[in-house]
Design a protein around this motif. Sequence first.
Motif, PDB file in Angstrom:
ATOM      1  N   UNK A  39      -6.860   6.989   5.213  1.00  6.81           N
ATOM      2  CA  UNK A  39      -7.290   7.366   4.051  1.00  6.81           C
ATOM      3  C   UNK A  39      -7.302   6.026   3.139  1.00  6.81           C
ATOM      4  N   UNK A  40      -6.578   4.996   3.429  1.00 10.77           N
ATOM      5  CA  UNK A  40      -6.867   4.155   2.529  1.00 10.77           C
ATOM      6  C   UNK A  40      -8.076   3.104   2.891  1.00 10.77           C
ATOM      7  N   UNK A  41      -8.477   2.680   3.161  1.00 10.02           N
ATOM      8  CA  UNK A  41     -10.139   2.449   3.452  1.00 10.02           C
ATOM      9  C   UNK A  41     -10.779   3.751   3.060  1.00 10.02           C
ATOM     10  N   UNK A  42     -10.524   4.179   3.009  1.00  9.53           N
ATOM     11  CA  UNK A  42     -11.384   5.166   1.801  1.00  9.53           C
ATOM     12  C   UNK A  42     -11.408   5.374   0.673  1.00  9.53           C
ATOM     13  N   UNK A  43     -10.495   4.906   0.194  1.00  7.17           N
ATOM     14  CA  UNK A  43     -10.004   4.477  -1.496  1.00  7.17           C
ATOM     15  C   UNK A  43     -10.462   3.812  -1.385  1.00  7.17           C
ATOM     16  N   UNK A  44     -10.127   2.320  -0.650  1.00  7.72           N
ATOM     17  CA  UNK A  44     -11.290   0.925  -0.862  1.00  7.72           C
ATOM     18  C   UNK A  44     -13.040   1.542  -1.363  1.00  7.72           C
ATOM     19  N   UNK A  45     -12.824   2.365  -0.088  1.00  5.26           N
ATOM     20  CA  UNK A  45     -14.771   3.186  -0.245  1.00  5.26           C
ATOM     21  C   UNK A  45     -15.563   3.673  -1.943  1.00  5.26           C
ATOM     22  N   UNK A  46     -14.280   3.900  -2.115  1.00  9.17           N
ATOM     23  CA  UNK A  46     -14.698   4.551  -3.325  1.00  9.17           C
ATOM     24  C   UNK A  46     -14.387   3.672  -4.727  1.00  9.17           C
ATOM     25  N   UNK A  47     -14.500   2.051  -4.647  1.00 10.84           N
ATOM     26  CA  UNK A  47     -14.612   1.206  -5.817  1.00 10.84           C
ATOM     27  C   UNK A  47     -15.676   1.248  -5.543  1.00 10.84           C
ATOM     28  N   UNK A  48     -16.983   1.688  -4.995  1.00  8.02           N
ATOM     29  CA  UNK A  48     -17.992   0.621  -5.486  1.00  8.02           C
ATOM     30  C   UNK A  48     -18.316   0.160  -6.442  1.00  8.02           C
ATOM     31  N   UNK A  49     -18.156   0.948  -8.095  1.00  8.57           N
ATOM     32  CA  UNK A  49     -18.504   0.931  -9.524  1.00  8.57           C
ATOM     33  C   UNK A  49     -17.728  -0.627 -10.017  1.00  8.57           C
ATOM     34  N   UNK A  50     -16.320  -0.714  -9.465  1.00  8.20           N
ATOM     35  CA  UNK A  50     -15.371  -2.062  -9.750  1.00  8.20           C
ATOM     36  C   UNK A  50     -16.459  -2.693  -8.742  1.00  8.20           C
ATOM     37  N   UNK A  51     -16.231  -2.578  -7.668  1.00 11.06           N
ATOM     38  CA  UNK A  51     -17.813  -3.950  -6.749  1.00 11.06           C
ATOM     39  C   UNK A  51     -18.274  -4.611  -7.469  1.00 11.06           C
ATOM     40  N   UNK A  52     -19.707  -2.713  -7.814  1.00 17.53           N
ATOM     41  CA  UNK A  52     -20.547  -3.632  -8.777  1.00 17.53           C
ATOM     42  C   UNK A  52     -19.897  -4.659 -10.307  1.00 17.53           C
ATOM     43  N   UNK A  53     -18.587  -4.090 -10.703  1.00 18.23           N
ATOM     44  CA  UNK A  53     -18.795  -4.691 -12.302  1.00 18.23           C
ATOM     45  C   UNK A  53     -18.927  -6.295 -11.855  1.00 18.23           C
ATOM     46  N   UNK A  54     -17.735  -5.627 -11.055  1.00 14.86           N
ATOM     47  CA  UNK A  54     -16.948  -8.111 -10.353  1.00 14.86           C
ATOM     48  C   UNK A  54     -18.770  -8.678 -10.054  1.00 14.86           C
ATOM     49  N   UNK A  55     -19.129  -8.145  -9.113  1.00  9.83           N
ATOM     50  CA  UNK A  55     -20.787  -8.942  -8.773  1.00  9.83           C
ATOM     51  C   UNK A  55     -21.231  -9.298 -10.108  1.00  9.83           C
ATOM     52  N   UNK A  56     -21.873  -8.440 -11.310  1.00  7.57           N
ATOM     53  CA  UNK A  56     -21.894  -8.567 -12.077  1.00  7.57           C
ATOM     54  C   UNK A  56     -21.388  -9.258 -13.150  1.00  7.57           C
ATOM     55  N   UNK A  57     -20.382  -9.724 -13.432  1.00  9.81           N
ATOM     56  CA  UNK A  57     -19.331 -10.511 -14.430  1.00  9.81           C
ATOM     57  C   UNK A  57     -19.183 -10.768 -14.237  1.00  9.81           C
ATOM     58  N   UNK A  58     -17.255 -11.352 -13.771  1.00  8.91           N
ATOM     59  CA  UNK A  58     -16.687 -11.375 -12.789  1.00  8.91           C
ATOM     60  C   UNK A  58     -17.256 -12.910 -12.098  1.00  8.91           C
ATOM     61  N   UNK A  59     -17.594 -12.249 -11.847  1.00 10.12           N
ATOM     62  CA  UNK A  59     -17.962 -13.174  -9.579  1.00 10.12           C
ATOM     63  C   UNK A  59     -19.006 -14.733 -10.835  1.00 10.12           C
TER      64      UNK A  59
END
Length: 284
Positions: A153-173
């Motif tokens: 269940x925890x890993x499934x939650x993390x898999x649902x964070x793709x838009x946050x990952x894209x935000x990180x890649x586009x800005x925070x990184x």
Amino acid sequence: MPATTKMCVIIPVHKSAISADEAISLAACKAHLSGYHCYLLYPEGMDTKAYTALHAGLLLHPVNPDWLSSIEKYNKMKVSTGFYQLFARYEYMLTYELDAFIFNDGFDAAKAFAFDYIGAPFFEGYWAARPGAKFMKGCNSGFSVRNIQACIKALQVVSGLRWQWLLYRLSLLHSSRLRKKVNEWTNGRYEVFVTGRFAFNFANFHLNEDLIWSEVIPKLVPSFAVADPMSALGFSFEYNLDESLQLNKGALPLGCHAWAKHLDFWSKYINIKSLTRKEKIDEV
């Protein structure tokens, strides 16, 4: 064949030969864990005779050789839903790497099933921890128990964070200033987004899986329960051993990890002399 589905034992190996110290660990496994299904997890096509000769009750479970081809790939395997789904018929999983040692089968007394993840506690300094070192968040995974459904269940939650990952890649990184601001605004609550540590699920970002389960997952999934340090001590020791024994009121834990690296301590409790371990395997 044991009938319990409460817990399975996973013994990961990557080579056909077994060392003397690994044989000692496997003998302890056979002595105390034969009441559970014990799976030898090995690269498909590998010769397993050296292991089954010492523990005939092992259940052979070949996997894609790539999963065990390096430390990085092994860590990736243990944070993949596919790995846990292989054993989803069980409630819990004991990871028993062959540098672990188990003293008894008192899992309930050791609070092994009271948390979603439990292993030897971390101290500041890790393997170089000094007496008086403070506890750190989390537990080592070499000898650890985890709740399989909670991990899925925890890993499934993390898999649902793709838009946050894209935000990180586009800005925070690309902006340390923005990362600092976000961390200030959230009082550090979203540190895993600011640092990109949740990238283990989306990119080639290496982080030891015990740190992921200990530090990253609880921030992303607050319901995921990691053992507190004192409970973890009753389950396993790895670092700062004299201090661990003292803090545990002189009692040995259920098991330990990396025992062969600390023979000055463990030779008092594991009945095998350091210079004759190979000849005395049967004495475990």
